[in-house]
Design a protein around this motif. Structure first.
Motif, PDB file in Angstrom:
ATOM      1  N   ARG A 174     -42.155 111.241 -66.333  1.00  0.00           N
ATOM      2  CA  ARG A 174     -40.821 110.841 -66.798  1.00  0.00           C
ATOM      3  C   ARG A 174     -40.563 111.501 -68.146  1.00  0.00           C
ATOM      4  O   ARG A 174     -41.325 111.309 -69.085  1.00  0.00           O
ATOM      5  CB  ARG A 174     -40.718 109.317 -66.901  1.00  0.00           C
ATOM      6  CG  ARG A 174     -40.741 108.631 -65.545  1.00  0.00           C
ATOM      7  CD  ARG A 174     -40.242 107.198 -65.598  1.00  0.00           C
ATOM      8  NE  ARG A 174     -40.109 106.649 -64.254  1.00  0.00           N
ATOM      9  CZ  ARG A 174     -39.038 106.767 -63.489  1.00  0.00           C
ATOM     10  NH1 ARG A 174     -38.006 107.446 -63.936  1.00  0.00           N
ATOM     11  NH2 ARG A 174     -38.995 106.233 -62.281  1.00  0.00           N
ATOM     12  N   THR A 229     -38.676 112.385 -71.711  1.00  0.00           N
ATOM     13  CA  THR A 229     -38.004 111.681 -72.802  1.00  0.00           C
ATOM     14  C   THR A 229     -37.048 112.669 -73.472  1.00  0.00           C
ATOM     15  O   THR A 229     -36.789 113.753 -72.957  1.00  0.00           O
ATOM     16  CB  THR A 229     -39.028 111.167 -73.818  1.00  0.00           C
ATOM     17  OG1 THR A 229     -39.689 112.293 -74.422  1.00  0.00           O
ATOM     18  CG2 THR A 229     -40.071 110.284 -73.137  1.00  0.00           C
ATOM     19  N   LYS A 230     -36.555 112.328 -74.628  1.00  0.00           N
ATOM     20  CA  LYS A 230     -35.662 113.222 -75.360  1.00  0.00           C
ATOM     21  C   LYS A 230     -36.402 114.440 -75.910  1.00  0.00           C
ATOM     22  O   LYS A 230     -35.779 115.446 -76.265  1.00  0.00           O
ATOM     23  CB  LYS A 230     -34.979 112.466 -76.500  1.00  0.00           C
ATOM     24  CG  LYS A 230     -33.978 111.420 -76.029  1.00  0.00           C
ATOM     25  CD  LYS A 230     -33.284 110.752 -77.207  1.00  0.00           C
ATOM     26  CE  LYS A 230     -32.265 109.728 -76.733  1.00  0.00           C
ATOM     27  NZ  LYS A 230     -31.568 109.068 -77.866  1.00  0.00           N
ATOM     28  N   GLU A 231     -37.733 114.340 -75.987  1.00  0.00           N
ATOM     29  CA  GLU A 231     -38.527 115.461 -76.482  1.00  0.00           C
ATOM     30  C   GLU A 231     -38.426 116.640 -75.525  1.00  0.00           C
ATOM     31  O   GLU A 231     -38.535 116.475 -74.306  1.00  0.00           O
ATOM     32  CB  GLU A 231     -39.985 115.037 -76.638  1.00  0.00           C
ATOM     33  CG  GLU A 231     -40.863 116.085 -77.304  1.00  0.00           C
ATOM     34  CD  GLU A 231     -42.299 115.624 -77.460  1.00  0.00           C
ATOM     35  OE1 GLU A 231     -43.085 116.367 -78.072  1.00  0.00           O
ATOM     36  OE2 GLU A 231     -42.636 114.531 -76.961  1.00  0.00           O
TER      37      GLU A 231
END
Length: 209
Positions: A4, A6-8
């Protein structure tokens, strides 16, 4: 294991993808993330209403330009100059036509409005390109994709006239700027034109060279 995001701005190792090629879910279709994905042999593929899904197939369908198969009838079409071919003159029109073209066994399209907006942005920033095939001044077919290190990562094609999309693909193979055409996933049409399967490792090696 399906990761999943993330914003990274980071992707898992492509070799960790599931057997069907699914690697990760989530994230966004921002320009930086999309470019990073393609640079690592990863591409988005999902339906309207679903989360963004990222794929990295363990086997890649590709065409080596010097191995493209051109039938006798297709050679005549090309010799007769039935079509005129351009590049990057009607990107939005091409992607809209690709989205609207009916696909065998599919009720809708994976080229959602969100996808269209993302790739138009890539085009406006020099990453995504289109090939247009014209007949008497009317758009008859075409394709679009990204260019990464001399590899043309094809996304979709459409045809309003017989042989129009084939003309676009052959034109691409004859363009000295590209040493590999990435077709992502195989189908009978592509295989009949000389597409073949290579390993993910070989594909990534070519992509990085």
């Amino acid at each position: 294991m399906i990761f999943r995001l993330t914003k990274e701005l980071i992707f898992p190792d492509p070799s960790l993808a599931e057997p069907d090629g699914l690697l990760a879910i989530g994230g966004d279709l921002g320009r930086e993330r999309l470019v990073l994905a393609y640079q690592n042999g990863i591409f988005p593929w999902f339906s309207e209403g679903d989360p963004v899904c990222w794929y990295a197939p363990h086997e890649r369908c590709v065409i080596f330009p010097d191995k493209v198969k051109i039938s006798k009838s297709m050679r005549k079409v090309l010799a007769d100059e039935l079509f005129t071919v351009t590049m990057d003159t009607a990107f939005e029109e091409v992607i809209v036509n690709c989205a609207q073209s009916p696909r065998k066994g599919q009720d809708g399209t994976w080229i959602t409005t969100e996808m269209q907006d993302a790739y138009i942005d890539l085009h406006e920033n020099g990453w995504a390109h289109s090939v247009e095939v014209w007949h008497n001044g009317v758009l008859a077919g075409g394709l679009y994709g990204l260019e990464i290190n001399g590899v043309f990562c094809g996304e979709s094609m459409f045809s309003r006239m017989s042989n129009a999309s084939k003309t676009a693909l052959i034109w691409l193979c004859r363009n000295p700027a590209y040493h590999l055409i990435d077709c992502q996933l195989p189908n009978d049409h592509l295989l009949s034109l000389g597409a073949e399967m290579i390993s993910q490792e070989e594909y990534l090696t070519i992509l990085e060279s």
